[in-house]
Write a protein that holds these residues in place. Structure first.
Motif, PDB file in Angstrom:
ATOM      1  N   VAL A  56       0.149  -4.832 -10.967  1.00  0.00           N
ATOM      2  CA  VAL A  56      -0.326  -3.562 -11.511  1.00  0.00           C
ATOM      3  C   VAL A  56      -1.415  -2.988 -10.615  1.00  0.00           C
ATOM      4  O   VAL A  56      -2.054  -3.701  -9.844  1.00  0.00           O
ATOM      5  CB  VAL A  56      -0.876  -3.714 -12.948  1.00  0.00           C
ATOM      6  CG1 VAL A  56       0.216  -4.117 -13.906  1.00  0.00           C
ATOM      7  CG2 VAL A  56      -2.004  -4.712 -13.006  1.00  0.00           C
ATOM      8  N   ARG A  57      -1.628  -1.700 -10.735  1.00  0.00           N
ATOM      9  CA  ARG A  57      -2.666  -1.017  -9.969  1.00  0.00           C
ATOM     10  C   ARG A  57      -4.040  -1.342 -10.522  1.00  0.00           C
ATOM     11  O   ARG A  57      -4.193  -1.775 -11.659  1.00  0.00           O
ATOM     12  CB  ARG A  57      -2.435   0.487 -10.056  1.00  0.00           C
ATOM     13  CG  ARG A  57      -1.143   0.930  -9.445  1.00  0.00           C
ATOM     14  CD  ARG A  57      -0.903   2.364  -9.731  1.00  0.00           C
ATOM     15  NE  ARG A  57      -1.961   3.169  -9.102  1.00  0.00           N
ATOM     16  CZ  ARG A  57      -1.831   4.445  -8.807  1.00  0.00           C
ATOM     17  NH1 ARG A  57      -0.698   5.057  -9.088  1.00  0.00           N
ATOM     18  NH2 ARG A  57      -2.810   5.109  -8.250  1.00  0.00           N
ATOM     19  N   ILE A 102      -6.141  -1.229 -17.102  1.00  0.00           N
ATOM     20  CA  ILE A 102      -7.126  -2.107 -17.752  1.00  0.00           C
ATOM     21  C   ILE A 102      -6.507  -3.484 -17.980  1.00  0.00           C
ATOM     22  O   ILE A 102      -5.383  -3.596 -18.480  1.00  0.00           O
ATOM     23  CB  ILE A 102      -7.597  -1.495 -19.087  1.00  0.00           C
ATOM     24  CG1 ILE A 102      -8.351  -0.187 -18.809  1.00  0.00           C
ATOM     25  CG2 ILE A 102      -8.467  -2.473 -19.863  1.00  0.00           C
ATOM     26  CD1 ILE A 102      -8.743   0.573 -20.050  1.00  0.00           C
ATOM     27  N   ASP A 103      -7.251  -4.536 -17.578  1.00  0.00           N
ATOM     28  CA  ASP A 103      -6.768  -5.913 -17.734  1.00  0.00           C
ATOM     29  C   ASP A 103      -6.381  -6.186 -19.186  1.00  0.00           C
ATOM     30  O   ASP A 103      -7.098  -5.841 -20.111  1.00  0.00           O
ATOM     31  CB  ASP A 103      -7.853  -6.919 -17.321  1.00  0.00           C
ATOM     32  CG  ASP A 103      -8.077  -6.933 -15.811  1.00  0.00           C
ATOM     33  OD1 ASP A 103      -7.167  -6.496 -15.088  1.00  0.00           O
ATOM     34  OD2 ASP A 103      -9.152  -7.364 -15.388  1.00  0.00           O
ATOM     35  N   GLY A 104      -5.258  -6.852 -19.372  1.00  0.00           N
ATOM     36  CA  GLY A 104      -4.814  -7.255 -20.697  1.00  0.00           C
ATOM     37  C   GLY A 104      -3.981  -6.216 -21.423  1.00  0.00           C
ATOM     38  O   GLY A 104      -3.423  -6.502 -22.476  1.00  0.00           O
ATOM     39  N   SER A 105      -3.879  -4.995 -20.877  1.00  0.00           N
ATOM     40  CA  SER A 105      -3.097  -3.983 -21.584  1.00  0.00           C
ATOM     41  C   SER A 105      -1.604  -4.075 -21.257  1.00  0.00           C
ATOM     42  O   SER A 105      -0.786  -3.500 -21.955  1.00  0.00           O
ATOM     43  CB  SER A 105      -3.620  -2.576 -21.283  1.00  0.00           C
ATOM     44  OG  SER A 105      -3.362  -2.202 -19.951  1.00  0.00           O
ATOM     45  N   LYS A 114      -3.158   0.819 -20.964  1.00  0.00           N
ATOM     46  CA  LYS A 114      -4.390   1.618 -20.924  1.00  0.00           C
ATOM     47  C   LYS A 114      -4.853   1.747 -19.470  1.00  0.00           C
ATOM     48  O   LYS A 114      -4.849   0.774 -18.728  1.00  0.00           O
ATOM     49  CB  LYS A 114      -5.462   0.963 -21.777  1.00  0.00           C
ATOM     50  CG  LYS A 114      -5.058   0.895 -23.235  1.00  0.00           C
ATOM     51  CD  LYS A 114      -6.096   0.185 -24.048  1.00  0.00           C
ATOM     52  CE  LYS A 114      -5.602   0.077 -25.487  1.00  0.00           C
ATOM     53  NZ  LYS A 114      -6.282  -0.904 -26.248  1.00  0.00           N
ATOM     54  N   MET A 115      -5.270   2.965 -19.129  1.00  0.00           N
ATOM     55  CA  MET A 115      -5.750   3.252 -17.781  1.00  0.00           C
ATOM     56  C   MET A 115      -7.253   3.512 -17.819  1.00  0.00           C
ATOM     57  O   MET A 115      -7.786   3.952 -18.824  1.00  0.00           O
ATOM     58  CB  MET A 115      -5.031   4.469 -17.222  1.00  0.00           C
ATOM     59  CG  MET A 115      -3.516   4.360 -17.216  1.00  0.00           C
ATOM     60  SD  MET A 115      -2.890   3.186 -16.045  1.00  0.00           S
ATOM     61  CE  MET A 115      -3.053   4.092 -14.543  1.00  0.00           C
ATOM     62  N   LYS A 116      -7.932   3.229 -16.685  1.00  0.00           N
ATOM     63  CA  LYS A 116      -9.365   3.523 -16.571  1.00  0.00           C
ATOM     64  C   LYS A 116      -9.579   5.015 -16.428  1.00  0.00           C
ATOM     65  O   LYS A 116      -8.778   5.734 -15.923  1.00  0.00           O
ATOM     66  CB  LYS A 116      -9.958   2.806 -15.347  1.00  0.00           C
ATOM     67  CG  LYS A 116      -9.968   1.318 -15.495  1.00  0.00           C
ATOM     68  CD  LYS A 116     -10.559   0.684 -14.262  1.00  0.00           C
ATOM     69  CE  LYS A 116     -10.453  -0.830 -14.356  1.00  0.00           C
ATOM     70  NZ  LYS A 116     -10.904  -1.514 -13.175  1.00  0.00           N
TER      71      LYS A 116
END
Length: 52
Positions: A27-28, A32-35, A50-52
């Motif tokens: 993933v890029r 968000i980690d864990g999403s 989920k994205m930052k």
């Protein structure tokens, strides 16, 4: 003939699977980690990411 061959194989020999392909995910940094949680069917539900 294929059915008969598979029947003979099952009854006389059988087998033990020696390899199970591991899933590789990348993933890029914006994710968000864990999403990202892959499902057993080897896909991802995109609406939960989920994205930052």
């Amino acid at each position: 003939m294929i059915y008969e061959a598979m029947k003979i194989h099952k009854e006389d020999f059988g087998h033990i699977p020696l390899h199970q392909q591991a899933l590789a995910w990348g993933v890029r940094d914006e994710v968000i980690d864990g999403s990202v949680k892959p499902r057993p069917s080897n896909d991802v539900e995109l609406k939960l990411i989920k994205m930052k």
